[in-house]
Design a protein around this motif. Structure first.
Motif, mmCIF file in Angstrom:
data_model
loop_
_atom_site.group_PDB
_atom_site.id
_atom_site.type_symbol
_atom_site.label_atom_id
_atom_site.label_comp_id
_atom_site.label_asym_id
_atom_site.label_seq_id
_atom_site.Cartn_x
_atom_site.Cartn_y
_atom_site.Cartn_z
ATOM 1 N N GLU A 40 0.856 -1.186 0.000
ATOM 2 C CA GLU A 40 0.000 0.000 0.000
ATOM 3 C C GLU A 40 0.889 1.231 0.000
ATOM 4 O O GLU A 40 1.747 1.381 0.850
ATOM 5 N N GLY A 45 -5.470 4.460 -5.547
ATOM 6 C CA GLY A 45 -5.491 4.018 -6.930
ATOM 7 C C GLY A 45 -4.612 4.783 -7.886
ATOM 8 O O GLY A 45 -4.809 4.713 -9.091
ATOM 9 N N VAL A 46 -3.644 5.520 -7.384
ATOM 10 C CA VAL A 46 -2.813 6.319 -8.275
ATOM 11 C C VAL A 46 -1.482 5.636 -8.578
ATOM 12 O O VAL A 46 -1.019 5.627 -9.713
ATOM 13 N N THR A 51 -1.162 -3.512 -7.189
ATOM 14 C CA THR A 51 -1.796 -4.234 -8.305
ATOM 15 C C THR A 51 -1.777 -5.754 -8.090
ATOM 16 O O THR A 51 -0.740 -6.335 -7.778
ATOM 17 N N LYS A 57 -6.861 -10.349 -14.787
ATOM 18 C CA LYS A 57 -6.793 -8.949 -15.202
ATOM 19 C C LYS A 57 -6.204 -8.102 -14.088
ATOM 20 O O LYS A 57 -6.570 -8.265 -12.929
ATOM 21 N N PRO A 58 -5.298 -7.183 -14.439
ATOM 22 C CA PRO A 58 -4.668 -6.376 -13.394
ATOM 23 C C PRO A 58 -5.628 -5.339 -12.832
ATOM 24 O O PRO A 58 -6.247 -4.588 -13.584
ATOM 25 N N ARG A 60 -6.514 -2.748 -9.046
ATOM 26 C CA ARG A 60 -5.993 -2.172 -7.818
ATOM 27 C C ARG A 60 -6.643 -2.849 -6.599
ATOM 28 O O ARG A 60 -7.854 -2.769 -6.425
ATOM 29 N N CYS A 62 -6.296 -1.880 -3.590
ATOM 30 C CA CYS A 62 -6.700 -0.881 -2.601
ATOM 31 C C CYS A 62 -8.038 -0.265 -2.945
ATOM 32 O O CYS A 62 -8.659 0.391 -2.123
ATOM 33 N N LEU A 63 -8.503 -0.435 -4.191
ATOM 34 C CA LEU A 63 -9.799 0.115 -4.590
ATOM 35 C C LEU A 63 -10.783 -1.012 -4.882
ATOM 36 O O LEU A 63 -11.702 -0.850 -5.669
ATOM 37 N N THR A 64 -10.555 -2.169 -4.270
ATOM 38 C CA THR A 64 -11.481 -3.285 -4.431
ATOM 39 C C THR A 64 -11.907 -3.719 -3.042
ATOM 40 O O THR A 64 -11.055 -3.948 -2.183
ATOM 41 N N SER A 111 1.426 -5.892 -13.340
ATOM 42 C CA SER A 111 0.965 -5.225 -14.559
ATOM 43 C C SER A 111 1.660 -5.812 -15.780
ATOM 44 O O SER A 111 1.031 -6.071 -16.807
ATOM 45 N N GLY A 133 0.222 2.871 -15.397
ATOM 46 C CA GLY A 133 -0.471 3.113 -14.129
ATOM 47 C C GLY A 133 0.379 2.801 -12.919
ATOM 48 O O GLY A 133 -0.114 2.826 -11.789
ATOM 49 N N ASN A 134 1.641 2.484 -13.115
ATOM 50 C CA ASN A 134 2.533 2.177 -11.992
ATOM 51 C C ASN A 134 3.604 3.245 -11.882
ATOM 52 O O ASN A 134 4.281 3.544 -12.866
#
Lengths: 165, 332
Positions: A40, A45-46, A51, A57-58, A60, A62-64, A111, A133-134
């Motif tokens: 974390e 999600g930034v 991931t 499928k990749p 996040r 932290c946003l699930t 990813s 996105g990483n």
């Protein structure tokens, strides 16, 4: 707000866990199941360091919500290696020196792994898009991009690919 | 960051979901992908008592081709839209918009089309952590009476920064809003209220279930362009979705929509009308339309998206022009 028992399928193993509705998948993976490979960092999600794969499928972690991950095959960075044998992608990261502080590496690997599962010979632009996105704050993107692009097809002109033997 | 506490609701089908919305109304928030909602909840901008999951509503994930329309289920993910040949060919702007939403690993596999349309308006002064916001008086959107984005702003001027809506409005999309005792179909542009505090006209007991795209007659091409600092992470600071309907190299109908410059996507009526009966290769006409779009959009924008207003206005011209050139097939 009562806790609910769910079954999470992580790296092909079933785990029964007691989760609160507001637990994210990342919190359950790290705090309850000790899969501390996923990190974390920003928590919103930034950055991409959390991931994981859900059904290949990749996404996040932290946003699930943990509850949303029930009955879905989850793969974390711990599931990449086959026992003690590193995956070609992991070995390529080591060979190319693509790990500096290492905090972004689990996310980068997940990813990149999702990309390589669909396309074993990506060009540099494809790799850059896939890991866009990483975030790596050691600014080591060039090594990482080479490591991913050369994971399955070592490059003639790349000294990191050829120094092994 | 921990999420605030809430009760999790998991309806098995649409009927049950609409029942839950009807009984909980404002107290419930809907989670589809969660890439927008959970960030807001972590920042404590939202603390709903109930969160209703769309997880089991797999019947809402589809792209169907009919005789005169194409329908998209609300739960269809952005990745499915990018991968759809029907959308790539017939509705290029929509595919381009979906592809440019953030990064693949963040939004594309979790994020849904309806979640993207219904994302809340944003402002650099409002979309901050609770700690950041605790250091000053709350703004209009936060329940206070101050606007930090505009001097003496008497209301909320937060900006709608979604990518899909400008493209969809250019393509004349309609949306289906379902509730317990029926449903209504409205133009997507009517879903927006232009009120920063309440950006959408959707009722608390309604669920967006379907997006309907009409099939265009004649030769129709569309394109979407956006500008952001870091394409994988940042929201657009200006964007443009355009559709050009032509016959025998003459433009019959054009639709120019500018996004991320106001509290809602802006359909540029005057700029669109100037293109009627112009040739598809008339670059001066495109420049004139882009100039009008820039002037009109500039009157709505406030300084709250992380870049100077002048730059965003200037780049609106560039985005509209690039999108028009691309749709007309004359991009350099």
């Amino acid at each position: 707000m009562e806790k609910i028992t769910i079954t999470l399928n992580v790296n092909n193993e079933s785990h029964e866990v007691l989760v609160a509705p507001n637990d994210t998948l990342l919190e359950v993976l790290r705090d309850q199941l000790d899969f501390t490979g996923s990190k974390e960092s920003c928590g919103e999600g930034v950055c991409g360091s959390c991931t994981v794969h859900m059904d290949g499928k990749p996404v996040r972690a932290c946003l699930t919500l943990a509850l949303e991950a029930e009955n879905i095959e989850i793969k974390t960075v711990e599931g990449l290696a086959n026992g003690d044998e590193l995956s070609p992608l992991q070995q390529s990261f080591i060979d190319h020196g693509a790990v500096q502080c290492g905090f972004c590496t689990p996310g980068m690997l997940m990813s990149a792994d999702a990309l390589l599962n669909n396309n074993r010979q990506p060009d540099e632009a494809t790799v850059r898009k896939a890991i866009s996105g990483n975030i790596c704050r050691c600014t080591g993107y060039a090594k990482i991009v080479h490591a991913v692009a050369h994971a399955h097809n070592p490059h003639q002109g790349c000294c990191d690919c050829n120094h092994k033997e | 960051m921990r999420l605030p506490r809430f009760e999790y609701l998991e309806p098995d089908d649409l009927t049950q979901a609409l029942d839950m919305l009807a009984s909980h109304k404002e107290d419930v928030k809907i989670i589809a992908g969660g890439t927008d909602l959970l960030v807001r909840m972590k920042n404590q901008l939202l603390t709903p008592a109930f969160v209703m999951s769309m997880k089991q509503l797999s019947g809402l994930s589809y792209i169907k081709n009919h005789d005169d329309t194409l329908t998209i289920g609300a739960k269809t993910t952005l990745a499915d839209i990018v991968d759809s040949d029907d959308i790539q060919e017939g509705y290029t702007a929509l595919a381009q918009a979906a592809e440019r939403v953030g990064a693949e690993t963040i939004q594309h596999h979790r994020g849904t089309i309806s979640g993207n349309i219904l994302q809340d308006t944003r402002c650099i002064h409002y979309n901050q952590s609770r700690f950041h916001r605790s250091g000053r008086q709350p703004c209009h959107k936060d329940g206070g009476k101050i606007c930090y984005a505009r001097d003496e702003g008497d209301r909320c001027y937060s900006t709608y920064q979604g990518d899909m809506a400008p493209a969809l409005i250019a393509l004349e999309a309609k949306v289906v809003l379902s509730k317990k005792d029926g449903k209504r179909t409205i133009n997507l542009s009517d879903l927006f209220t232009s009120d920063g505090f309440h950006p959408f006209s959707i009722e608390p007991d309604e669920l967006l279930t379907e997006i309907i795209l009409p099939k265009q007659k004649n030769n129709s091409k569309s394109a979407y362009q956006r500008l952001s600092y870091r394409s994988a992470i940042d929201y657009p600071i200006t964007s443009a979705g355009v559709m050009i309907n032509s016959k025998a190299e003459k433009i019959k109908k054009a639709r120019i929509v500018v996004g991320s410059m106001s509290r809602a996507p802006l359909f540029m009526v005057k700029a669109s009308e100037t293109l009627a009966e112009k040739s598809l290769t008339d670059i001066d006409a495109f420049k004139e339309a882009a100039g009008i779009a820039m002037d009109n959009a500039g009157t709505f924008a406030v300084h709250n998206a992380g870049s100077t207003l002048e730059y965003r206005c200037d780049m609106t011209f560039v985005m509209v022009l690039k999108a028009l050139e691309q749709a007309a097939g004359i991009e350099k």
